[in-house]
Design a protein around this motif. Sequence first.
Motif, PDB file in Angstrom:
ATOM      1  N   PHE A   1      39.850  36.445  27.657  1.00 32.67           N
ATOM      2  CA  PHE A   1      38.640  35.800  28.165  1.00 32.67           C
ATOM      3  C   PHE A   1      37.613  36.786  28.676  1.00 32.67           C
ATOM      4  O   PHE A   1      36.462  36.428  28.920  1.00 32.67           O
ATOM      5  N   SER A   2      37.986  38.074  28.831  1.00 29.84           N
ATOM      6  CA  SER A   2      37.033  39.048  29.333  1.00 29.84           C
ATOM      7  C   SER A   2      37.501  40.457  29.011  1.00 29.84           C
ATOM      8  O   SER A   2      38.704  40.708  28.852  1.00 29.84           O
ATOM      9  N   THR A   3      36.486  41.363  28.893  1.00 33.04           N
ATOM     10  CA  THR A   3      36.775  42.771  28.683  1.00 33.04           C
ATOM     11  C   THR A   3      35.847  43.599  29.563  1.00 33.04           C
ATOM     12  O   THR A   3      34.630  43.382  29.578  1.00 33.04           O
ATOM     13  N   ASN A   4      36.447  44.505  30.318  1.00 39.56           N
ATOM     14  CA  ASN A   4      35.651  45.406  31.141  1.00 39.56           C
ATOM     15  C   ASN A   4      35.099  46.516  30.264  1.00 39.56           C
ATOM     16  O   ASN A   4      35.842  47.304  29.672  1.00 39.56           O
ATOM     17  N   LYS A   5      33.778  46.575  30.147  1.00 42.80           N
ATOM     18  CA  LYS A   5      33.163  47.603  29.329  1.00 42.80           C
ATOM     19  C   LYS A   5      33.107  48.952  30.037  1.00 42.80           C
ATOM     20  O   LYS A   5      32.908  49.988  29.410  1.00 42.80           O
ATOM     21  N   GLU A   6      33.230  48.922  31.340  1.00 40.38           N
ATOM     22  CA  GLU A   6      33.212  50.149  32.117  1.00 40.38           C
ATOM     23  C   GLU A   6      34.632  50.459  32.583  1.00 40.38           C
ATOM     24  O   GLU A   6      35.550  49.640  32.447  1.00 40.38           O
ATOM     25  N   GLU A   7      34.768  51.626  33.135  1.00 40.31           N
ATOM     26  CA  GLU A   7      36.087  52.033  33.636  1.00 40.31           C
ATOM     27  C   GLU A   7      36.301  51.421  35.015  1.00 40.31           C
ATOM     28  O   GLU A   7      36.328  52.088  36.031  1.00 40.31           O
ATOM     29  N   ASN A   8      36.363  50.086  35.026  1.00 38.80           N
ATOM     30  CA  ASN A   8      36.566  49.342  36.268  1.00 38.80           C
ATOM     31  C   ASN A   8      37.648  48.316  36.010  1.00 38.80           C
ATOM     32  O   ASN A   8      37.525  47.478  35.123  1.00 38.80           O
ATOM     33  N   GLY A   9      38.715  48.398  36.764  1.00 36.67           N
ATOM     34  CA  GLY A   9      39.849  47.525  36.524  1.00 36.67           C
ATOM     35  C   GLY A   9      39.851  46.263  37.365  1.00 36.67           C
ATOM     36  O   GLY A   9      40.882  45.572  37.436  1.00 36.67           O
ATOM     37  N   ASP A  10      38.728  45.925  38.009  1.00 38.64           N
ATOM     38  CA  ASP A  10      38.666  44.731  38.877  1.00 38.64           C
ATOM     39  C   ASP A  10      37.930  43.591  38.175  1.00 38.64           C
ATOM     40  O   ASP A  10      36.947  43.816  37.465  1.00 38.64           O
ATOM     41  N   ILE A  11      38.382  42.367  38.429  1.00 36.31           N
ATOM     42  CA  ILE A  11      37.723  41.177  37.912  1.00 36.31           C
ATOM     43  C   ILE A  11      37.897  40.047  38.918  1.00 36.31           C
ATOM     44  O   ILE A  11      38.920  39.975  39.627  1.00 36.31           O
ATOM     45  N   THR A  12      36.887  39.191  38.993  1.00 37.65           N
ATOM     46  CA  THR A  12      36.922  38.049  39.913  1.00 37.65           C
ATOM     47  C   THR A  12      37.146  36.782  39.110  1.00 37.65           C
ATOM     48  O   THR A  12      36.433  36.536  38.124  1.00 37.65           O
ATOM     49  N   VAL A  13      38.100  35.947  39.566  1.00 29.54           N
ATOM     50  CA  VAL A  13      38.402  34.700  38.864  1.00 29.54           C
ATOM     51  C   VAL A  13      38.314  33.542  39.843  1.00 29.54           C
ATOM     52  O   VAL A  13      38.573  33.689  41.042  1.00 29.54           O
ATOM     53  N   ILE A  14      37.914  32.364  39.310  1.00 29.68           N
ATOM     54  CA  ILE A  14      37.820  31.157  40.129  1.00 29.68           C
ATOM     55  C   ILE A  14      38.755  30.074  39.615  1.00 29.68           C
ATOM     56  O   ILE A  14      38.806  28.981  40.180  1.00 29.68           O
ATOM     57  N   GLN A  15      39.489  30.370  38.523  1.00 33.76           N
ATOM     58  CA  GLN A  15      40.390  29.400  37.933  1.00 33.76           C
ATOM     59  C   GLN A  15      41.838  29.740  38.269  1.00 33.76           C
ATOM     60  O   GLN A  15      42.224  30.915  38.329  1.00 33.76           O
ATOM     61  N   GLY A  16      42.593  28.695  38.494  1.00 26.41           N
ATOM     62  CA  GLY A  16      44.023  28.904  38.655  1.00 26.41           C
ATOM     63  C   GLY A  16      44.682  29.102  37.290  1.00 26.41           C
ATOM     64  O   GLY A  16      44.142  28.722  36.262  1.00 26.41           O
ATOM     65  N   GLY A  17      45.855  29.720  37.276  1.00 30.99           N
ATOM     66  CA  GLY A  17      46.561  29.926  36.013  1.00 30.99           C
ATOM     67  C   GLY A  17      47.385  31.203  36.024  1.00 30.99           C
ATOM     68  O   GLY A  17      47.551  31.842  37.066  1.00 30.99           O
TER      69      GLY A  17
END
Length: 429
Positions: free
Chosen positions: A57-73
């Motif tokens: 569902f997402s790919t970090n284009k930069e060298e950043n390993g953090d992502i914010t999610v609002i969905q459970g799963g």
Amino acid sequence: MYQYIFSITPDKPRAKLTAGSTTIPVGGSVTLSCSVEPSAGWKYRWFRKTSGSFVEFSTNKEENGDITVIQGGMYMCMGMREKTDFYSDSSDEVTVQINCKFNHFNYFVTIAFLNITCTGTKTTNITCFNDDSVHLGTVSNKVFVTRQPNRPQIFSDETITLTCEVQGGETTEWTCEWKRTSTVIHKTNGKEWTFIVSESSSGDYMCQCRKRDDWFSSTQWSEAFRLSVSSKPKAQLNSNSREIPAGGSVTLTCTVTSSSSGWKYFWYKERDSSEPLTGEEADFPSNGQMNVSEEGLYWCRGGRGEPAYYTDYSDRISITKNVTVSSSASSSFPAMFVVGPFVGIVLIILLLLLWRYRLSKDLSCLRSLQSDSSSQRAAATNHGANETENHYRSLLHDEVVKYAKRRERPHPEKSCLYVNVMPGINSST
């Protein structure tokens, strides 16, 4: 949509997935972190499990390993080196839950879901869906009751408006229902309810609203709002005096119970018109006061609101004028006590003199009558003594009689007091 099958080989590094929290609060989010140790220069791909399979569902284009999610799963990540097309092994799965509050048959419950999406913020409706886009419910907005007019005391027969305020739902169209003392008594096609109150309207009011286009989404019941209704008040009229001094006035004051406010006062006087007095007809130094310089019956009442609500009329007050004697007239009173007796004595003396004058006049008339009577008796006696002179005396007697008739005698009722004088009888006084 692509599906991937992952395998682990001993010569590949393994991605590591960590979560700041595994529970998403209502209207909130959590941060997931992906890393590949010990080397650097990795970019990261993110996967979420849907219908039994992991989907990117997402790919970090930069060298950043953090992502914010609002969905459970269930979430997973992997690292990649874009230039060499080299991928790390996938991370372990991390399960993220979300707390979603929804209405189920008018009961609000909070349940932790896995594959749930909740959208919105903490101050607006939070709508939750599952992965198949089935609507599960709406998190309740906070609601409360307001009243207009917001006066400290409300009276029977006044018109008020209760409003069910929905925080964050100002632009939403609502249908609301109202209950008093745990019983639903009214429904409105909107947030406002306008009605005329009575003493029986007193009680605790609560409201709940639903979207017009979504009957399954509703707010919670508001907290109880206390409404107290008093009986219709009567205006009170007071005066600093009931008598108007010469050239002055008295002040009338009209009031309604001290715990109420917002009153405008109307004044009345007993006359042909039943309309209240105007500023051209009376002097109003302030709201609730009137200066009076004319005597008569006066009363008042209070009114407030739109449309106007009136109190009962006050009792009537009679105002009179104080009539006083002028100083010049009052200063003549001592002189009258001196002159009065003197004038009385003079009048008595004059009456006595008048009485004496009348008495002397009556005595004079009496003497004149007695003299005439004596002359007539003497003439009759001489006529019988001399027979030879009968003819002469007869003529003389006739002349005397004629003379007596010609003599003007005064009228008895005007000047003389008469007594009976008989011939041959001496009258004595």
